[in-house]
Design a protein around this motif. Structure first.
Motif, PDB file in Angstrom:
ATOM      1  N   SER A 124       1.048  -1.137   0.078  1.00 17.75           N
ATOM      2  CA  SER A 124       0.082   0.203  -0.225  1.00 17.75           C
ATOM      3  C   SER A 124       0.870   1.375  -0.091  1.00 17.75           C
ATOM      4  CB  SER A 124      -1.097   0.039   1.263  1.00 17.75           C
ATOM      5  OG  SER A 124      -0.267  -0.062   2.271  1.00 17.75           O
ATOM      6  N   VAL A 125       0.301   2.461  -0.430  1.00 16.27           N
ATOM      7  CA  VAL A 125       1.158   3.668  -0.751  1.00 16.27           C
ATOM      8  C   VAL A 125       0.294   4.849   0.160  1.00 16.27           C
ATOM      9  CG1 VAL A 125       2.022   5.094  -2.485  1.00 16.27           C
ATOM     10  CG2 VAL A 125       1.869   2.656  -2.990  1.00 16.27           C
ATOM     11  N   THR A 126       1.281   5.464   0.479  1.00 13.90           N
ATOM     12  CA  THR A 126       0.808   6.789   1.108  1.00 13.90           C
ATOM     13  C   THR A 126       0.285   7.886  -0.025  1.00 13.90           C
ATOM     14  OG1 THR A 126       2.269   6.763   2.815  1.00 13.90           O
ATOM     15  CG2 THR A 126       1.358   8.906   2.342  1.00 13.90           C
ATOM     16  N   MET A 127      -1.106   8.265   0.176  1.00 16.15           N
ATOM     17  CA  MET A 127      -1.592   9.164  -0.778  1.00 16.15           C
ATOM     18  C   MET A 127      -2.483  10.321  -0.179  1.00 16.15           C
ATOM     19  SD  MET A 127      -2.701   6.756  -3.905  1.00 16.15           S
ATOM     20  CE  MET A 127      -3.593   5.181  -2.904  1.00 16.15           C
ATOM     21  N   SER A 128      -2.528  11.319  -0.765  1.00 15.47           N
ATOM     22  CA  SER A 128      -3.385  12.375  -0.462  1.00 15.47           C
ATOM     23  C   SER A 128      -4.743  12.240  -0.971  1.00 15.47           C
ATOM     24  CB  SER A 128      -2.725  13.748  -0.582  1.00 15.47           C
ATOM     25  OG  SER A 128      -2.840  14.026  -2.003  1.00 15.47           O
ATOM     26  N   PRO A 129      -5.816  13.052  -0.653  1.00 12.37           N
ATOM     27  CA  PRO A 129      -7.037  12.647  -1.071  1.00 12.37           C
ATOM     28  C   PRO A 129      -7.069  13.045  -2.659  1.00 12.37           C
ATOM     29  CG  PRO A 129      -7.388  13.788   0.979  1.00 12.37           C
ATOM     30  CD  PRO A 129      -6.045  13.782   0.692  1.00 12.37           C
ATOM     31  N   ALA A 130      -6.199  14.121  -3.133  1.00 12.49           N
ATOM     32  CA  ALA A 130      -6.114  14.448  -4.484  1.00 12.49           C
ATOM     33  C   ALA A 130      -5.539  13.345  -5.395  1.00 12.49           C
ATOM     34  CB  ALA A 130      -5.477  15.778  -4.694  1.00 12.49           C
ATOM     35  N   VAL A 131      -4.481  12.869  -4.620  1.00  7.93           N
ATOM     36  CA  VAL A 131      -3.724  11.489  -5.795  1.00  7.93           C
ATOM     37  C   VAL A 131      -4.641  10.368  -5.525  1.00  7.93           C
ATOM     38  CG1 VAL A 131      -1.800  10.032  -5.218  1.00  7.93           C
ATOM     39  CG2 VAL A 131      -1.523  12.553  -4.707  1.00  7.93           C
ATOM     40  N   ARG A 132      -5.295  10.071  -4.417  1.00  6.31           N
ATOM     41  CA  ARG A 132      -6.539   8.966  -4.333  1.00  6.31           C
ATOM     42  C   ARG A 132      -7.337   9.100  -5.517  1.00  6.31           C
ATOM     43  NH1 ARG A 132      -8.167   8.051   1.853  1.00  6.31           N
ATOM     44  NH2 ARG A 132      -6.197   8.859   2.765  1.00  6.31           N
ATOM     45  N   ARG A 133      -8.082  10.161  -5.875  1.00  9.53           N
ATOM     46  CA  ARG A 133      -9.034  10.702  -6.793  1.00  9.53           C
ATOM     47  C   ARG A 133      -8.339  10.377  -8.110  1.00  9.53           C
ATOM     48  NH1 ARG A 133     -13.810  13.024  -6.689  1.00  9.53           N
ATOM     49  NH2 ARG A 133     -13.507  13.552  -4.876  1.00  9.53           N
ATOM     50  N   ALA A 134      -7.197  10.820  -8.264  1.00  9.61           N
ATOM     51  CA  ALA A 134      -6.401  10.574  -9.536  1.00  9.61           C
ATOM     52  C   ALA A 134      -5.981   9.290  -9.954  1.00  9.61           C
ATOM     53  CB  ALA A 134      -4.935  11.458  -9.606  1.00  9.61           C
ATOM     54  N   VAL A 135      -5.767   8.632  -8.827  1.00  6.79           N
ATOM     55  CA  VAL A 135      -5.499   6.894  -9.163  1.00  6.79           C
ATOM     56  C   VAL A 135      -6.800   6.272  -9.692  1.00  6.79           C
ATOM     57  CG1 VAL A 135      -4.975   4.878  -7.616  1.00  6.79           C
ATOM     58  CG2 VAL A 135      -3.563   6.771  -7.393  1.00  6.79           C
ATOM     59  N   LEU A 136      -7.886   6.686  -9.083  1.00  7.32           N
ATOM     60  CA  LEU A 136      -9.097   5.726  -9.385  1.00  7.32           C
ATOM     61  C   LEU A 136      -9.621   6.214 -10.762  1.00  7.32           C
ATOM     62  CD1 LEU A 136     -11.045   5.856  -5.899  1.00  7.32           C
ATOM     63  CD2 LEU A 136     -10.216   4.046  -7.307  1.00  7.32           C
ATOM     64  N   GLU A 137      -9.542   7.556 -10.961  1.00 10.25           N
ATOM     65  CA  GLU A 137      -9.755   8.173 -12.125  1.00 10.25           C
ATOM     66  C   GLU A 137      -8.927   7.806 -13.682  1.00 10.25           C
ATOM     67  OE1 GLU A 137     -10.063  12.415 -12.122  1.00 10.25           O
ATOM     68  OE2 GLU A 137     -12.012  12.447 -10.570  1.00 10.25           O
ATOM     69  N   HIS A 138      -7.930   7.348 -13.257  1.00  7.11           N
ATOM     70  CA  HIS A 138      -6.794   6.984 -14.382  1.00  7.11           C
ATOM     71  C   HIS A 138      -6.480   5.493 -14.436  1.00  7.11           C
ATOM     72  CE1 HIS A 138      -6.340  11.343 -15.877  1.00  7.11           C
ATOM     73  NE2 HIS A 138      -6.359  11.392 -14.546  1.00  7.11           N
ATOM     74  N   GLY A 139      -6.891   4.733 -13.382  1.00  3.11           N
ATOM     75  CA  GLY A 139      -6.830   3.554 -13.220  1.00  3.11           C
ATOM     76  C   GLY A 139      -5.482   2.905 -13.138  1.00  3.11           C
ATOM     77  N   VAL A 140      -4.766   3.626 -12.337  1.00  5.70           N
ATOM     78  CA  VAL A 140      -3.262   3.461 -12.239  1.00  5.70           C
ATOM     79  C   VAL A 140      -2.970   2.743 -10.827  1.00  5.70           C
ATOM     80  CG1 VAL A 140      -1.008   4.627 -11.859  1.00  5.70           C
ATOM     81  CG2 VAL A 140      -2.454   5.619 -13.446  1.00  5.70           C
ATOM     82  N   ASP A 141      -2.303   1.696 -10.798  1.00  2.37           N
ATOM     83  CA  ASP A 141      -1.813   0.847  -9.744  1.00  2.37           C
ATOM     84  C   ASP A 141      -0.901   1.694  -8.810  1.00  2.37           C
ATOM     85  OD1 ASP A 141      -1.095  -0.719  -7.653  1.00  2.37           O
ATOM     86  OD2 ASP A 141      -0.446  -2.380  -9.179  1.00  2.37           O
ATOM     87  N   PRO A 142      -1.190   2.238  -7.774  1.00  3.40           N
ATOM     88  CA  PRO A 142      -0.272   3.217  -6.990  1.00  3.40           C
ATOM     89  C   PRO A 142       0.994   2.207  -6.735  1.00  3.40           C
ATOM     90  CG  PRO A 142      -1.970   2.593  -5.805  1.00  3.40           C
ATOM     91  CD  PRO A 142      -2.371   2.061  -7.301  1.00  3.40           C
ATOM     92  N   THR A 143       1.189   0.951  -6.454  1.00  4.86           N
ATOM     93  CA  THR A 143       2.029   0.427  -5.935  1.00  4.86           C
ATOM     94  C   THR A 143       3.368   0.258  -7.437  1.00  4.86           C
ATOM     95  OG1 THR A 143       1.177  -1.687  -6.474  1.00  4.86           O
ATOM     96  CG2 THR A 143       0.803  -0.984  -4.455  1.00  4.86           C
ATOM     97  N   THR A 144       2.817   0.409  -8.407  1.00  2.58           N
ATOM     98  CA  THR A 144       3.986   0.177  -9.384  1.00  2.58           C
ATOM     99  C   THR A 144       4.473   1.756  -9.882  1.00  2.58           C
ATOM    100  OG1 THR A 144       2.246   0.579 -11.322  1.00  2.58           O
ATOM    101  CG2 THR A 144       2.546  -1.622 -10.427  1.00  2.58           C
ATOM    102  N   VAL A 145       4.074   2.834  -9.209  1.00  7.66           N
ATOM    103  CA  VAL A 145       4.579   4.032  -9.359  1.00  7.66           C
ATOM    104  C   VAL A 145       5.519   4.769  -8.368  1.00  7.66           C
ATOM    105  CG1 VAL A 145       3.829   6.694 -10.117  1.00  7.66           C
ATOM    106  CG2 VAL A 145       2.329   4.665 -10.647  1.00  7.66           C
TER     107      VAL A 145
END
Length: 422
Positions: A124-145
């Motif tokens: 799991s990865v530390t994310m702010s609310p804005a980052v979380r929203r971007a992750v969901l909207e763009h379908g990006v796996d945060p653990t690979t970034v």
């Protein structure tokens, strides 16, 4: 017994801040001195460390709330965090399937809340609310970034860049033949409106700049500058300079030293008004405008008149890095007798910069472009830059402003002047 987490001292004359981001969530383990929240002050972001090791109990304020120094924002419960660590963090919400035309573009608040917060062994990865929203909207796996923010945290830009890379590397899907009609495309020209609350820093910037316009008698004088000599000097010595000092030789050090010459010769440009008095300075502390994630900040390079070119470049580079990482302190922003703002790095050709109160003048730099100019009766093409000096006409006369800018121009066009103090 719970331990209270209080807002620390934020700096001289700073009494309140805004809760900008929670770095931990209730139920999570936290070590002593580990940051649990980020507060936005008028100038910088300040992290609030946990006073003890334990488990995050509850937050007593909400994201975006204004808090005062000494007020309680959270409580830490006793414990070693074993229970919190044993429960795996919820998996990220699956990305929308390709070709799913019915999927909404905006993630729900519930989906955003269910994304993991704390970086741990389970991926799991530390994310702010804005980052979380971007992750969901763009379908990006945060653990690979790979995060470029402080302590390796993800930023919204990291997610957007990953989404672009993902889009460019994935071939466009071939639509399967179907006798049924394709779903109707979304209406062209769809217009959306988004409201985002101004950060405390942006509010302060707006207030200070508007106050400068209302208080000072602002005027701007312009000149153009032939950059040939500086460009040739950089080209001739850039490798030796970088090898000896570990930093690139940039334009800013030339302009900072040129400004020192002008401010020494025209003291009013380095002065400020305090009530019914004029305060003159026998030193030059230059505020250098640098871009930060939350807006433009102006850390101060002190005693520039006593520094070498390498020392100026190293100081500016350090401030730039710390601004991007959110590590500037209130002390870094304090003071300053003159400001240099380089809009040329963004492509600006000409502008009228606004002074940084209580200072009385600011130098605006712009982009370098080849232009035809007359030299010794002949038209030649030279790399030219427009210079703009905005000043407070209450303290600086037009003659003084024009003279100061002319000294800077001449020093840049003939850098030897800076070496022999002319």
């Amino acid at each position: 017994m719970a331990t209270e987490v209080k807002v620390p001292t934020l700096g001289e004359s700073v009494t309140e801040a805004t809760v900008g981001e929670w770095l931990k969530q209730p139920g999570e383990a936290v070590a002593a001195d580990e940051p649990i929240a980020s507060l936005e002050t008028d100038k910088v972001a300040v992290e609030v460390p946990s006073p003890v090791a334990g488990i995050i109990g509850e937050f007593t304020v909400e994201l975006g709330d204004t808090v005062e120094v000494g007020s309680v924002i959270a409580r830490i419960e006793e414990g070693d965090g074993a229970a919190a660590k044993s429960s795996p963090a919820p998996a990220p919400a699956p990305a929308a399937a390709k070709g799913d035309a019915g999927k909404a573009d905006t993630a729900s608040e519930e989906e955003i809340a269910n994304l993991p917060d704390e970086k741990s062994g389970d991926g799991s990865v530390t994310m702010s609310p804005a980052v979380r929203r971007a992750v969901l909207e763009h379908g990006v796996d945060p653990t690979t970034v790979k995060g470029t923010g402080k302590d390796g945290r993800l930023t919204k830009e990291d997610v957007l860049n990953a989404a672009k890379a993902k889009g460019s590397s994935s071939p466009a899907p071939t639509p399967a033949p179907s006798p049924s009609p394709a779903p109707a495309p979304s209406a062209k020209g769809e217009r959306r409106v988004e409201r985002v609350k101004m950060t405390r820093m942006r509010q302060t910037i707006a207030k200070r700049l508007k106050g400068a316009q209302e208080e000072a008698a602002l005027l701007t004088t312009f000149n153009d500058c032939d950059m040939t000599a500086v460009i040739e000097a950089r080209e001739a010595y850039k490798d030796v300079f970088a090898k000896k000092h570990g930093i690139k030789l940039g334009f800013m050090s030339f302009f900072a030293k040129a400004a020192c010459l002008a401010l020494k010769d025209v003291p009013a440009v380095n002065a400020q008004i305090d009530g019914d008095e004029i305060v003159y300075h026998d030193f030059v502390d230059i505020s250098v405008a640098v871009s930060a994630p939350n807006g433009l900040v102006v850390p101060v390079v002190r005693s520039v008149d006593q520094m070498s070119f390498a020392e100026v470049e190293l100081a500016i580079a350090d401030y730039g890095k710390r601004a991007r990482d959110g590590e500037l302190t209130m002390e870094d922003m304090k003071g300053g007798t003159f400001t240099i703002s380089n809009g040329g790095v963004f492509g600006s050709l000409m502008s009228t910069p606004i002074i940084n109160p209580p200072q009385s003048a600011v130098l605006g730099l712009h982009r370098i472009e080849d232009r035809p100019v007359a030299v010794n009766g002949e038209v030649v093409v030279r790399p030219m830059m427009y210079l703009a000096l905005s000043y407070d006409h209450r303290i600086i006369d037009g003659r003084e402003a024009v003279t100061a800018l002319k000294i800077m121009k001449e020093a840049i066009e003939d850098p030897m002047r800076m070496l022999i103090d002319l």
